[in-house]
Design a protein around this motif. Structure first.
Motif, PDB file in Angstrom:
ATOM      1  N   ILE A 138      46.525  21.521  77.296  1.00 30.89           N
ATOM      2  CA  ILE A 138      46.578  20.057  77.488  1.00 30.89           C
ATOM      3  C   ILE A 138      45.710  19.620  78.676  1.00 30.89           C
ATOM      4  CG2 ILE A 138      48.864  19.856  76.431  1.00 30.89           C
ATOM      5  CD1 ILE A 138      49.960  19.373  79.311  1.00 30.89           C
ATOM      6  N   ALA A 139      45.382  20.570  79.549  1.00 36.82           N
ATOM      7  CA  ALA A 139      44.481  20.247  80.657  1.00 36.82           C
ATOM      8  C   ALA A 139      43.753  21.513  81.056  1.00 36.82           C
ATOM      9  CB  ALA A 139      45.254  19.676  81.854  1.00 36.82           C
ATOM     10  N   ALA A 196      45.094  12.379  75.401  1.00 35.73           N
ATOM     11  CA  ALA A 196      45.619  12.755  76.709  1.00 35.73           C
ATOM     12  C   ALA A 196      45.026  14.062  77.239  1.00 35.73           C
ATOM     13  CB  ALA A 196      47.143  12.873  76.641  1.00 35.73           C
ATOM     14  N   THR A 197      44.387  14.825  76.393  1.00 35.36           N
ATOM     15  CA  THR A 197      43.863  16.132  76.808  1.00 35.36           C
ATOM     16  C   THR A 197      42.697  15.944  77.784  1.00 35.36           C
ATOM     17  OG1 THR A 197      44.574  17.033  74.704  1.00 35.36           O
ATOM     18  CG2 THR A 197      42.956  18.316  75.931  1.00 35.36           C
ATOM     19  N   VAL A 198      42.722  16.708  78.853  1.00 35.59           N
ATOM     20  CA  VAL A 198      41.722  16.559  79.920  1.00 35.59           C
ATOM     21  C   VAL A 198      40.995  17.877  80.115  1.00 35.59           C
ATOM     22  CG1 VAL A 198      41.344  15.878  82.323  1.00 35.59           C
ATOM     23  CG2 VAL A 198      43.343  15.036  81.118  1.00 35.59           C
ATOM     24  N   VAL A 247      43.576   4.602  78.378  1.00 33.20           N
ATOM     25  CA  VAL A 247      43.810   5.880  79.059  1.00 33.20           C
ATOM     26  C   VAL A 247      42.948   5.969  80.323  1.00 33.20           C
ATOM     27  CG1 VAL A 247      43.452   8.381  78.846  1.00 33.20           C
ATOM     28  CG2 VAL A 247      44.548   7.118  76.982  1.00 33.20           C
ATOM     29  N   LEU A 285      36.818  17.390  92.110  1.00 33.17           N
ATOM     30  CA  LEU A 285      37.910  17.498  91.148  1.00 33.17           C
ATOM     31  C   LEU A 285      39.030  18.287  91.781  1.00 33.17           C
ATOM     32  CD1 LEU A 285      36.197  18.602  87.853  1.00 33.17           C
ATOM     33  CD2 LEU A 285      37.392  16.456  88.253  1.00 33.17           C
ATOM     34  N   ALA A 306      38.228  19.246  82.958  1.00 32.00           N
ATOM     35  CA  ALA A 306      37.507  18.895  84.180  1.00 32.00           C
ATOM     36  C   ALA A 306      36.573  20.032  84.545  1.00 32.00           C
ATOM     37  CB  ALA A 306      38.502  18.633  85.305  1.00 32.00           C
ATOM     38  N   VAL A 322      45.147  15.791  87.387  1.00 35.89           N
ATOM     39  CA  VAL A 322      43.722  16.120  87.502  1.00 35.89           C
ATOM     40  C   VAL A 322      43.074  14.905  88.162  1.00 35.89           C
ATOM     41  CG1 VAL A 322      41.593  16.706  86.282  1.00 35.89           C
ATOM     42  CG2 VAL A 322      43.804  17.545  85.418  1.00 35.89           C
ATOM     43  N   VAL A 326      37.981  13.189  79.004  1.00 35.05           N
ATOM     44  CA  VAL A 326      39.342  12.806  78.621  1.00 35.05           C
ATOM     45  C   VAL A 326      39.390  12.585  77.118  1.00 35.05           C
ATOM     46  CG1 VAL A 326      41.209  11.161  78.966  1.00 35.05           C
ATOM     47  CG2 VAL A 326      39.683  11.742  80.870  1.00 35.05           C
ATOM     48  N   ARG A 377      49.700  14.235  83.622  1.00 33.01           N
ATOM     49  CA  ARG A 377      50.362  14.656  82.383  1.00 33.01           C
ATOM     50  C   ARG A 377      51.687  15.275  82.784  1.00 33.01           C
ATOM     51  NH1 ARG A 377      46.786  11.772  81.505  1.00 33.01           N
ATOM     52  NH2 ARG A 377      44.880  12.152  80.319  1.00 33.01           N
TER      53      ARG A 377
END
Lengths: 539, 539
Positions: free
Chosen positions: A108-109, A34-36, B341, B93, A38, B81, A45, B71
């Motif tokens: 987490i992002a 789930a970690t993103v 995902v 983005l 960008a 995101v 991802v 998330r």
């Protein structure tokens, strides 16, 4: 209030990034799909993808945090939006969404972007006499230094209060200049800079007798502030600030009695240093209020400020390091709300960059500053300053009616009839606040906004000037009254307008205070703006 | 599982941005000084600053969401995101940190960045015969259409199963080609495209008798997939997919029995449409399993797919609109975790872009699909397909030993001895699953991964090919068995590898399904890659 572990995690993350420590970077990003992350136009991802990317890229460009905006919408959840400065002059942004898990804070992002260095604007010089009282031919040196040493090639703008052999001191007042005789000796502080290789590029303007904080001058005009067009540079070190901001000088030497380096540093986006009272020789510098007068520096490049500051300090003793950074809600609350928010982002950047804990004064022995306390030291400072200023220049003011502008004359005259008992009481008040501050500084170095707001508009009314001065004095007079050193970091932004973060260290800890610069600033930071320099472009 | 109000808020935010509705944008950003909006290299702080910025900029470039990664670290807190596609071909983005307040979801921090359109790579064409069985001279038209109409200028790659007057059908099998005679009539579906102005640029390869999903061909080679270098295009519409992906054609016309348009669409990053069974005339197209055979399309540009699809449908009836988008945990779980995902991010983008509610199947009458149910329809589909394929081509396979590769021959032979009773039972199973699906589709249109993963590597082992096919069939055979139409949206990304999102609509709702494209896609999306086109560059 910001979670201490979060700041620690952010600091360690920055270290891991700087060192390209892939294992550590992998740890800071949350495990799982789930970690993103960008960047630019696409997102990676999942922890594995992000890890693979890092292994391929071979490190990120070196960056330094300038503002870290922390928002903690819920316990255990935070977002940091960090503005960074890159060594190449570009700027960067990094948003991180953090979650506190069993093993600690994890990202987490994340979203990363950057912008190249803005093209250096060529700024049309304002009326030259608003910035310079005397200048070298074609923008070259007015007086050459030794030409070799730590400061070789550094161009110094000298505030028109400082003796320079063969030149008069104008003090921002034409009638004073008329009566002045050329100095027969250069002030020792300036002499030290010249001996270290710096050149004097010119003698730059000041507020009348340095007795203002706003940079206005009825006789010569108000210097242009390229960092905040249409606004004042602040003062009283107005001319050196304008010259350094526009790139016509690398270093400003000036005085700071009530904030005269810190305020223009804040308004013009410059690094500023007010030394411990007495740490730098004020001989050969026109006094204003000797109990508070100091000679210090302004620079756009932190490395220049650091080198020149070390010269002025002479052989350094121990380099003291703070145990923490302190934040006072009362002092932050003296600034305009947007300025307080902006300075808080700068402070968080300092904490993350240095790894120093960030403590709230309210949680320390002695507790938070009270409003009465602030009012007391401000009033006491005003009393002593006015009395000493009258002692220094009252006779000139009396003998030369109309030589200084009405607002400045009125300010002088508040010190004319002060009862010596009141002055003694005020000094006692300042001693008490100095003791209180010294006790606090044993826990960490105190931070606060350098000014209550960004630079005022040039067309502000006299009442607005007075209000801007009055709202900033409570912030600046704490260190002035206590004689402790201050480093001004020009990192806050209210919109595009700079505002400074002041860091107060214990008296005598100047070397350690300047040493902070080695931990937070890239070498080779470029000027923001360039004035046309005919003398140089001809080569 | 994603908060419905959050998706609604994100949708309305996108609408406000598109319309440059400053009042609405101001509403979506949280009030107060703490709100941050970062772009490029700097951050704006405070609602007022952000609002002022928006008022000045005069609107943002039009963008379309392609992936939205949501998330929700804590109730009432979310981060999105979003990856976007801009009309100019660039990508963007947008990270938004949301907080649910009394008045609804509000953005407390945002970060925006973009990247210009990647330079269009000139791709060295692979072995031409792997993609094309027959091609126009110098990359020009093999057969010209009417030259005027909706599709004027559109270059069509025709799967080598479709009759074209004067040309033979090869079906990916050289022995079949040898025995074939030139068609005396163009298949009506292709005829419609030509009448609407399109040209046939070539006859493109297919898996042997279209009886595979992987795009490998032992006789002609495996076409190159420019969207996933070193990997297969998928099949069986392999040649048209390769040709469209590389920009050598604008449109592919092919068949989809068990996913032969959806799979290459997924692997090559193309829009794909499998029509309702029977909605597009299959006359003149070599059959594989008539109960499931359809003729449909592939395109890189959604506008091309839309125009060509409307031509194939003829005069549209009502344009049905879905009440919601449906998501099934069971079906998502059939894909590899990273693919699930990725497809979920594409689905969220679709929901935000269209404003359609996103419902979980588990919450609807009938509940979630069961694993046995999936196994049942997959097995039933395989049984009927094999029996019908044997009926169509068993004699050829028997009479031409070695004409098709062993894996395909084995697949045909599974249908050789099927008991008609088993086939009937299988048809009954498919009818039941079709009923169940039809009931579900009354609540909304069902979404699922188009394939179980991204394109396999070209050097996969036969067992890996078989596994990839076996893992994808449960996903594709639901619509094939029920005869409902599917739109494949090429938005998912596993690393840089495309994976498709399939949208299943009720039987007959093709016009409405295609109409989704008008709500999600920019006009004038460019090709990702360009093959050298000597015939064109000479002009």
């Amino acid at each position: 209030m910001t979670d201490a572990e979060l700041l620690r995690a952010a600091h360690e993350y920055e270290n891991a990034l700087r060192d390209n420590d892939l294992a550590a970077l992998d740890t800071w990003f949350a495990d799982g799909l789930a970690t993103v992350r960008a960047e630019g136009g696409t997102a990676l991802v999942g922890h594995g993808e992000i890890s693979d990317y890092r292994a391929r890229r071979g490190g990120a460009p070196v960056r330094h945090l300038r503002r870290v905006h922390v928002r903690e919408p819920a316990p255990g959840h935070a977002v940091t939006v960090s503005e960074t400065e890159r060594v190449d002059g570009g700027s960067g942004l990094q948003t991180q969404v953090w979650e506190r898990r069993g093993e600690g804070w994890r990202i987490i992002a994340a979203h990363v972007s950057g912008a190249p260095a803005a093209p250096v604007p060529t700024v049309a010089p304002g009326p030259d006499r608003a910035t310079w009282r005397e200048r070298g031919p074609d923008g070259g040196a007015l007086v050459r230094g030794s030409g070799h040493g730590e400061l070789a090639g550094v161009r110094v703008a000298v505030k028109d209060l400082v003796d320079l052999t063969g030149h008069r001191v104008g003090a921002g007042v034409p009638a004073h200049l008329e009566r002045a005789v050329p100095a027969t000796r250069t002030a020792p502080a300036l002499r030290a800079l010249l001996d270290a290789g710096a050149d004097v590029t010119g003698i730059a303007q000041t507020d009348e007798f340095a007795f203002s904080l706003m940079g206005t001058n009825a006789h010569y005009g108000t210097p242009a502030n390229v960092a905040a067009p249409g606004r004042t540079t602040g003062g009283s070190t107005s001319g050196p600030a304008a010259a350094v901001a526009v790139g016509a000088a690398d270093l400003g030497i000036g005085t700071d009695t009530a904030g005269s380096l810190r305020v223009p540093g804040s308004f013009c986006g410059l690094y500023a240093w007010r030394p411990t009272h007495g740490a730098v020789d004020v001989e050969g510098v026109l006094p204003l209020a000797p109990s508070f007068d100091t000679v210090g520096l302004l620079a756009a490049e932190p490395a220049v400020l650091l080198r020149a500051g070390r010269i002025l300090l002479g052989v350094p003793g121990t380099v003291e390091r703070p145990r923490a950074l302190l934040r006072s809600a009362t002092l932050s609350g003296l600034a305009e709300p947007a300025t307080a928010v902006a300075v808080d982002a700068a402070l968080t950047a300092l904490a993350v960059q240095t790894g120093l804990p960030l403590l709230d004064v309210v949680d320390l022995p002695g507790g938070e500053f009270g409003t009465e306390e602030v009012q007391a030291w401000t009033a006491a400072f005003r009393t002593v300053q006015a009395a000493e200023a009258w002692a220094a220049h009252g006779r000139f003011v009396e003998e030369n009616p109309g030589a200084v502008s009405p607002a400045v004359e009125a300010r002088f005259r508040t010190g004319a009839g002060t009862d010596p008992v009141d002055v003694d009481l005020a000094r006692e008040t300042l001693r008490r606040s100095a003791s209180r501050l010294a006790a606090l500084l044993a826990h960490g170095w105190l931070t606060l906004p350098s000014t209550a707001g960004p630079a005022p508009l040039l067309d502000a009314s006299p009442a607005q000037w007075e209000a801007a001065r009055a709202s900033t004095l409570p912030l600046t007079s704490l260190a002035s009254g206590a004689g402790v050193p201050v480093l001004g970091l020009p990192w806050g932004r209210v919109g595009e307008l700079p505002v400074g973060l002041s860091v107060l260290a214990p008296a005598g800890a100047d070397a350690g205070l300047l040493d902070l610069l080695t931990r937070v600033a890239p070498e080779g930071r470029r000027h923001r703006a360039t004035e046309e320099r005919p003398g140089q472009s001809a080569t």
